[in-house]
Scaffold this motif. Structure first.
Motif, PDB file in Angstrom:
ATOM      1  N   UNK A  24       0.678  -1.179  -0.009  1.00 39.43           N
ATOM      2  CA  UNK A  24       0.123  -0.020  -0.172  1.00 39.43           C
ATOM      3  C   UNK A  24       0.767   1.177   0.010  1.00 39.43           C
ATOM      4  N   UNK A  25       2.192   1.070   0.148  1.00 41.71           N
ATOM      5  CA  UNK A  25       3.235   2.294   0.056  1.00 41.71           C
ATOM      6  C   UNK A  25       3.182   3.281  -1.033  1.00 41.71           C
ATOM      7  N   UNK A  26       3.300   2.662  -2.258  1.00 43.28           N
ATOM      8  CA  UNK A  26       3.937   3.519  -3.240  1.00 43.28           C
ATOM      9  C   UNK A  26       2.654   4.397  -3.847  1.00 43.28           C
ATOM     10  N   UNK A  27       1.265   3.798  -3.745  1.00 43.75           N
ATOM     11  CA  UNK A  27       0.166   4.535  -4.427  1.00 43.75           C
ATOM     12  C   UNK A  27      -0.793   5.182  -3.775  1.00 43.75           C
ATOM     13  N   UNK A  28      -0.526   5.576  -2.469  1.00 35.36           N
ATOM     14  CA  UNK A  28      -1.543   5.858  -1.614  1.00 35.36           C
ATOM     15  C   UNK A  28      -1.918   7.619  -2.017  1.00 35.36           C
ATOM     16  N   UNK A  29      -0.766   8.383  -2.164  1.00 38.67           N
ATOM     17  CA  UNK A  29      -0.923   9.724  -2.454  1.00 38.67           C
ATOM     18  C   UNK A  29      -1.572   9.851  -3.961  1.00 38.67           C
ATOM     19  N   UNK A  30      -1.113   8.805  -4.804  1.00 33.89           N
ATOM     20  CA  UNK A  30      -1.403   8.984  -6.499  1.00 33.89           C
ATOM     21  C   UNK A  30      -2.923   8.452  -6.561  1.00 33.89           C
ATOM     22  N   UNK A  31      -3.486   7.629  -5.424  1.00 33.52           N
ATOM     23  CA  UNK A  31      -5.077   7.275  -5.328  1.00 33.52           C
ATOM     24  C   UNK A  31      -5.756   8.329  -5.224  1.00 33.52           C
ATOM     25  N   UNK A  32      -5.261   9.285  -4.058  1.00 34.30           N
ATOM     26  CA  UNK A  32      -6.182  10.391  -3.746  1.00 34.30           C
ATOM     27  C   UNK A  32      -6.186  11.359  -4.633  1.00 34.30           C
ATOM     28  N   UNK A 164      -4.773   0.777 -12.352  1.00 36.80           N
ATOM     29  CA  UNK A 164      -5.067   2.082 -11.785  1.00 36.80           C
ATOM     30  C   UNK A 164      -4.383   1.772 -10.299  1.00 36.80           C
ATOM     31  N   UNK A 165      -4.411   3.096  -9.664  1.00 41.00           N
ATOM     32  CA  UNK A 165      -3.722   3.267  -8.243  1.00 41.00           C
ATOM     33  C   UNK A 165      -4.115   2.448  -7.094  1.00 41.00           C
ATOM     34  N   UNK A 166      -5.749   2.131  -7.484  1.00 40.24           N
ATOM     35  CA  UNK A 166      -6.428   1.343  -6.287  1.00 40.24           C
ATOM     36  C   UNK A 166      -6.069  -0.188  -6.277  1.00 40.24           C
ATOM     37  N   UNK A 167      -5.500  -0.705  -7.442  1.00 35.48           N
ATOM     38  CA  UNK A 167      -5.319  -1.976  -7.459  1.00 35.48           C
ATOM     39  C   UNK A 167      -4.221  -2.626  -6.519  1.00 35.48           C
ATOM     40  N   UNK A 168      -3.320  -1.933  -5.739  1.00 36.40           N
ATOM     41  CA  UNK A 168      -2.327  -2.545  -5.100  1.00 36.40           C
ATOM     42  C   UNK A 168      -2.953  -2.849  -3.568  1.00 36.40           C
ATOM     43  N   UNK A 169      -4.030  -1.841  -3.150  1.00 36.23           N
ATOM     44  CA  UNK A 169      -4.892  -2.137  -2.149  1.00 36.23           C
ATOM     45  C   UNK A 169      -5.720  -3.449  -2.299  1.00 36.23           C
ATOM     46  N   UNK A 170      -6.132  -3.557  -3.241  1.00 37.22           N
ATOM     47  CA  UNK A 170      -7.114  -4.617  -3.469  1.00 37.22           C
ATOM     48  C   UNK A 170      -6.317  -5.921  -3.499  1.00 37.22           C
ATOM     49  N   UNK A 171      -5.158  -5.851  -3.981  1.00 38.44           N
ATOM     50  CA  UNK A 171      -4.254  -7.200  -4.012  1.00 38.44           C
ATOM     51  C   UNK A 171      -3.844  -7.317  -2.568  1.00 38.44           C
ATOM     52  N   UNK A 172      -3.550  -6.341  -1.791  1.00 36.16           N
ATOM     53  CA  UNK A 172      -3.172  -6.817  -0.368  1.00 36.16           C
ATOM     54  C   UNK A 172      -4.395  -7.405   0.538  1.00 36.16           C
ATOM     55  N   UNK A 173      -5.497  -7.283  -0.035  1.00 39.65           N
ATOM     56  CA  UNK A 173      -6.710  -8.021   0.760  1.00 39.65           C
ATOM     57  C   UNK A 173      -6.538  -9.457   0.928  1.00 39.65           C
ATOM     58  N   UNK A 174      -5.950 -10.272  -0.108  1.00 40.03           N
ATOM     59  CA  UNK A 174      -5.673 -11.773  -0.110  1.00 40.03           C
ATOM     60  C   UNK A 174      -4.924 -12.081   1.115  1.00 40.03           C
ATOM     61  N   UNK A 175      -3.748 -11.117   0.876  1.00 36.21           N
ATOM     62  CA  UNK A 175      -2.580 -11.643   1.917  1.00 36.21           C
ATOM     63  C   UNK A 175      -2.801 -11.343   3.456  1.00 36.21           C
ATOM     64  N   UNK A 176      -3.904 -10.318   3.583  1.00 37.40           N
ATOM     65  CA  UNK A 176      -4.518 -10.035   4.937  1.00 37.40           C
ATOM     66  C   UNK A 176      -5.291 -11.217   5.393  1.00 37.40           C
TER      67      UNK A 176
END
Length: 277
Positions: A24-32, A164-176
């Motif tokens: 979730x680190x690289x794309x937080x600002x970019x998403x907003x 898009x910049x929201x993708x890494x956040x969605x990819x994080x969910x299976x790991x969690x």
């Protein structure tokens, strides 16, 4: 062999949680920015996350001890998953609530997992306490490796696949989810001593004010962290207009951090005998 099995059981849960966090680190600002928010509005969202991390950090140790360390790790998986899902919304209040949940999750990540491990290592398995450092040292090494890989993975999903910049956040969910499932299936519950929150804060404040070294160390740490937080906020708007691949740049930052840690370990080794003064 029993210690190695125990270590692997801890790493299976903890490293998955770290991978989800780093993605979730690289794309937080970019998403907003993608959601058309102004820089001032984005700054407030960042402050919501940092402030909630501070506030929940005050109570996290007491919460973890009372609720149970295993349950707290599962709670981390749940709250961080909701935080990631909140990124799908363009509503400012929903995003702010997500940042607050992110602060809670961060506080749990840096308290519950290690507290669970130390208790199991010493109390349940009665392994030598010197071996705790071995586990955490390896965890720190793999944390850096995962951070470097997470930057590349985030860039792959966001840019290469065009999600898009929201993708890494969605990819994080299976790991969690996997982290929480492994904790539920493979970990035993343990609890800490139940202490009054007021007494815990009072003892901490007393220690802070009675020992000048603790106060100075805290001040130095606070100044260092403030610089890091300013850097975290500014690096994306500085580099993004020039077309920099944010995930790859993030991997570069993490690789530099790993290099710094390696140089420090080398400096304080028996070969060079350099010591912090």
């Amino acid at each position: 062999p029993a210690f190695r099995r125990f270590q692997r059981g801890y790493y299976r849960v903890y490293l998955l949680a770290l991978a989800a966090d780093w993605l979730q680190g690289p794309y937080l600002y970019k998403l907003y920015q993608h959601y058309r928010f102004l820089e001032g509005q984005i700054a407030i969202l960042y402050v919501c996350g940092f402030a909630s991390s501070v506030l929940f950090g005050l109570v996290s140790s007491s919460l973890v001890d009372r609720l149970g360390r295993k349950k707290s790790c599962v709670l981390f998986s749940l709250t961080y998953s909701i935080c990631c899902l909140a990124k799908l919304s363009r509503d400012y209040l929903v995003l702010a609530a997500g940042r607050v949940l992110g602060g809670l999750s961060t506080a749990l990540l840096f308290s519950a997992f290690e507290a669970w491990y130390v208790h199991e290592h010493v109390e349940r398995y009665d392994f030598p306490s010197e071996w705790i450092a071995v586990t955490f040292s390896r965890a720190a090494f793999w944390n850096n490796v995962i951070a470097v890989g997470a930057g590349g993975a985030a860039d792959f999903f966001a840019e290469w696949l065009g999600l898009g910049p929201v993708a890494p956040f969605m990819v994080s969910i299976p790991f969690l989810v996997l982290s929480g499932v492994f904790a539920v299936k493979n970990w035993d519950e343990n609890y800490g001593k139940k202490r009054a929150f007021s007494k815990t804060c009072g003892d901490g404040l007393k220690c802070l004010l009675s020992d000048r070294r603790v106060l100075l160390l805290g001040t130095i740490q606070a100044l260092f962290e403030s610089i890091i937080y300013i850097f975290i906020f500014l690096w994306t708007p500085v580099l993004d207009p020039h077309g920099a691949p944010l995930g790859i740049v993030f991997s570069g930052f993490m690789a530099a951090s790993m290099l710094g840690s390696s140089l420090y370990r080398l400096a304080v080794s028996k070969r060079y005998h350099l010591q912090p003064v």
